[in-house]
Design an enzyme around this catalytic site. Structure first.
Site, PDB file in Angstrom:
ATOM      1  N   ASP A  47       0.963  -1.065   0.132  1.00  0.00           N
ATOM      2  CA  ASP A  47      -0.025  -0.021   0.018  1.00  0.00           C
ATOM      3  C   ASP A  47       1.072   1.161   0.166  1.00  0.00           C
ATOM      4  OD1 ASP A  47      -2.091   1.727   0.630  1.00  0.00           O
ATOM      5  OD2 ASP A  47      -1.214   1.586   2.811  1.00  0.00           O
ATOM      6  N   ASP A  49       0.157   5.078   1.209  1.00  0.00           N
ATOM      7  CA  ASP A  49       0.196   6.006   2.340  1.00  0.00           C
ATOM      8  C   ASP A  49      -0.008   5.119   3.856  1.00  0.00           C
ATOM      9  OD1 ASP A  49      -0.728   8.646   1.380  1.00  0.00           O
ATOM     10  OD2 ASP A  49      -2.313   7.390   0.397  1.00  0.00           O
ATOM     11  N   ASP A 317      -1.295  -0.513   6.075  1.00  0.00           N
ATOM     12  CA  ASP A 317      -1.537  -0.258   7.609  1.00  0.00           C
ATOM     13  C   ASP A 317      -3.125  -0.291   7.790  1.00  0.00           C
ATOM     14  OD1 ASP A 317      -1.804   2.114   5.427  1.00  0.00           O
ATOM     15  OD2 ASP A 317      -3.039   2.840   7.161  1.00  0.00           O
TER      16      ASP A 317
HETATM   17 MG   LIG Z   1      -2.525   3.102   3.801  1.00  0.00          MG
END
Ligand SMILES: [Mg+2]
Length: 479
Positions: A47, A49, A317
């Site tokens: 991923d 961000d 995350d």
């Molecule tokens: Mg993320």
């Protein structure tokens, strides 16, 4: 004798934490929920961000301030709310929010609400109830995103403003308006603009991300990126972290993927972005290195790449939109990035924590034994110890965060967040850079934790190699 007080005679805290354990209480370590052998992993997915790009806390303040401005200017909320500044360590990730009552709370793995972790001055509603029933489901939202920390803070602030000024308001409207105000910060491109204007300040550990990518590629691994962010934004950030040729690291790059729908729907086709950033109309028959793709879905991704099963390890995350579906439906291995570990492992390594927790456990054991004595004196001591236990638990909670404590535990139990983390990730770590501390043929073994009916007979800390205890010496004689 009830004069027993353990504090004066406990050994110094450094002796309380087994040296082997010390080594693992470290924000540079990777922790395992399941056994993962990196030698079996050929393909690494990411991923963007908060996974490849780790943002500084300053971004939360900026999101909060801008959303607060929208709330006043666009949604016409009282001007006085602007006096409430951002409180950096107020909210923590994984909290639940009761939309109708306007309350933030921390829920444990068994759906109980942790005492003293309900925001606002109306604690008593939940003290009497104390349990989050399933029927409350639709009225309750869980905040799992790191970006949602400023949103929770603004919710608490606005509720507090209306309550303390005795102004009647509808918490449901408040919730909708704040969600929208926060959404506007993202949709109107404010966040993208801030990050792109100040990459050096807002993106952290960029060189380490570069080092991780470099190392994986140099050892023959395949890399791919699936992000919800737009290409121009990712391109700026990646160029800052890994240089102009960052696209050479990745075999497949997918932007504006619309996760979690990317993992669940099989409708949206891939489209290619050309060098001008314009969408091409032709059908996508392969996912090629050097190209940028938009949207798409996992089924086409699997069909076109053939990257299936446990040879793929995906880092993200967000437990739900990045990892849950991959773990539950597609059999990829998953790695969670949990930046909060940086702070939490620091707390767990302090002498104060070790002392308090050891004494808490001892005191709980004493209470368990004392309860069968029914004489007056015993009952009095029992009450005193119970109070001391409550104070100790509150003190330990405060070591992490005065309002909500650790994101991983409510008192003795794991949190709702913790349970999800165990379920949806094979391994977890504070940042991607932790990978630099391990060889790419390393096997992560989860620690065996005793079940309630089992005795803790094993001491796997012994394996970490830094212990010189009499027990270890004895073991070496036996060998
Ligand atoms: Mg993320």
């Amino acid at each position: 004798s009830y004069e027993l007080r353990l504090f004066p005679c406990v050994p110094p805290a450094s002796e309380l934490i087994p040296p082997g354990a010390c080594k693992t209480l470290n924000s540079a370590a990777i922790y395992a929920n399941n056994e993962v052998d990196l030698a079996e992993v050929d393909i690494y997915g990411f991923d963007y961000d908060y996974t490849l790009a780790l943002y500084s806390n300053a971004l939360n303040t900026m999101i909060y301030n801008q959303a607060r401005t929208f709330l006043i200017e666009h949604f016409k909320y009282p001007e006085e709310i602007s006096k409430y500044e951002y409180v950096p360590n107020f909210a923590v990730r994984g909290l639940h929010y009761d939309i109708q009552k306007g309350l933030l709370m921390k829920i444990d793995a068994f759906h109980y609400i942790q005492r003293g972790t309900v925001s606002c001055s109306v604690n008593k509603i939940y003290f009497t109830m104390g349990f989050l029933s399933r029927t409350q489901g639709p009225r309750v939202k869980q905040f799992m995103d790191i970006f949602s920390i400023p949103e929770m803070t603004l919710l608490a602030v606005a509720n507090d403003f209306f309550i303390t000024n005795d102004i009647e308001y509808d918490p449901v409207h408040l919730f909708k308006d704040i969600s929208e105000a926060i959404g506007m910060v993202h949709l109107k491109g404010f966040m993208y603009k801030w990050v792109m204007q100040d990459l050096g300040e807002l993106i952290q550990r960029g060189e380490e991300t570069d080092a991780v990518l470099h190392r994986l590629v140099s050892q023959g691994k395949k890399l791919f990126l699936i992000t919800n962010s737009p290409f121009s934004f990712v391109d700026k950030g990646m160029t800052h972290m890994a240089g102009k040729k960052w696209r050479d690291f990745f075999d497949v790059v997918i932007v504006q993927a619309d996760k979690p729908h990317f993992f669940t729907d099989c409708v949206k086709p891939f489209r290619r972005l050309d060098d001008n950033g314009d969408l091409r109309w032709e059908k996508i028959k392969s996912l090629d290195k050097g190209q940028i793709y938009k949207q798409g879905n996992l089924y086409d991704f699997l069909r076109l790449t053939g990257w299936r099963g446990s040879k793929v390890l995906y880092f993200g995350d967000h437990l739900y939109s990045d990892l849950a579906d991959l773990m539950l439906r597609h059999g990829w291995r998953t790695a969670a990035i949990v930046p909060e570990l940086e702070h939490e492992t620091k707390v767990v390594s302090t002498n104060r924590y070790a002392l308090s927790l050891t004494w808490l456990q001892a005191l709980t054991g004493l209470l368990e034994q004392l309860q069968v004595h029914k004489d007056q004196e015993s009952k009095q001591v029992f009450r005193e110890w119970q109070q001391e236990r409550d104070e100790l638990r509150a003190m330990i909670k405060n070591l992490y965060n005065p309002q909500f404590g650790s994101i991983f535990r409510t008192g003795h139990n794991p949190t709702y967040f913790s349970r999800r983390l165990c379920r949806f990730s094979d391994i977890y770590m504070a940042s991607l850079s932790c990978l630099l501390n391990y060889d790419l043929s390393y096997t992560f073994y989860p620690r065996r934790t005793p079940l309630q009916h089992e005795a803790p007979l094993w001491m796997d800390q012994l394996c970490t190699g830094c212990m010189k205890t009499p027990f270890l010496e004895e073991m070496s004689h036996i060998r």
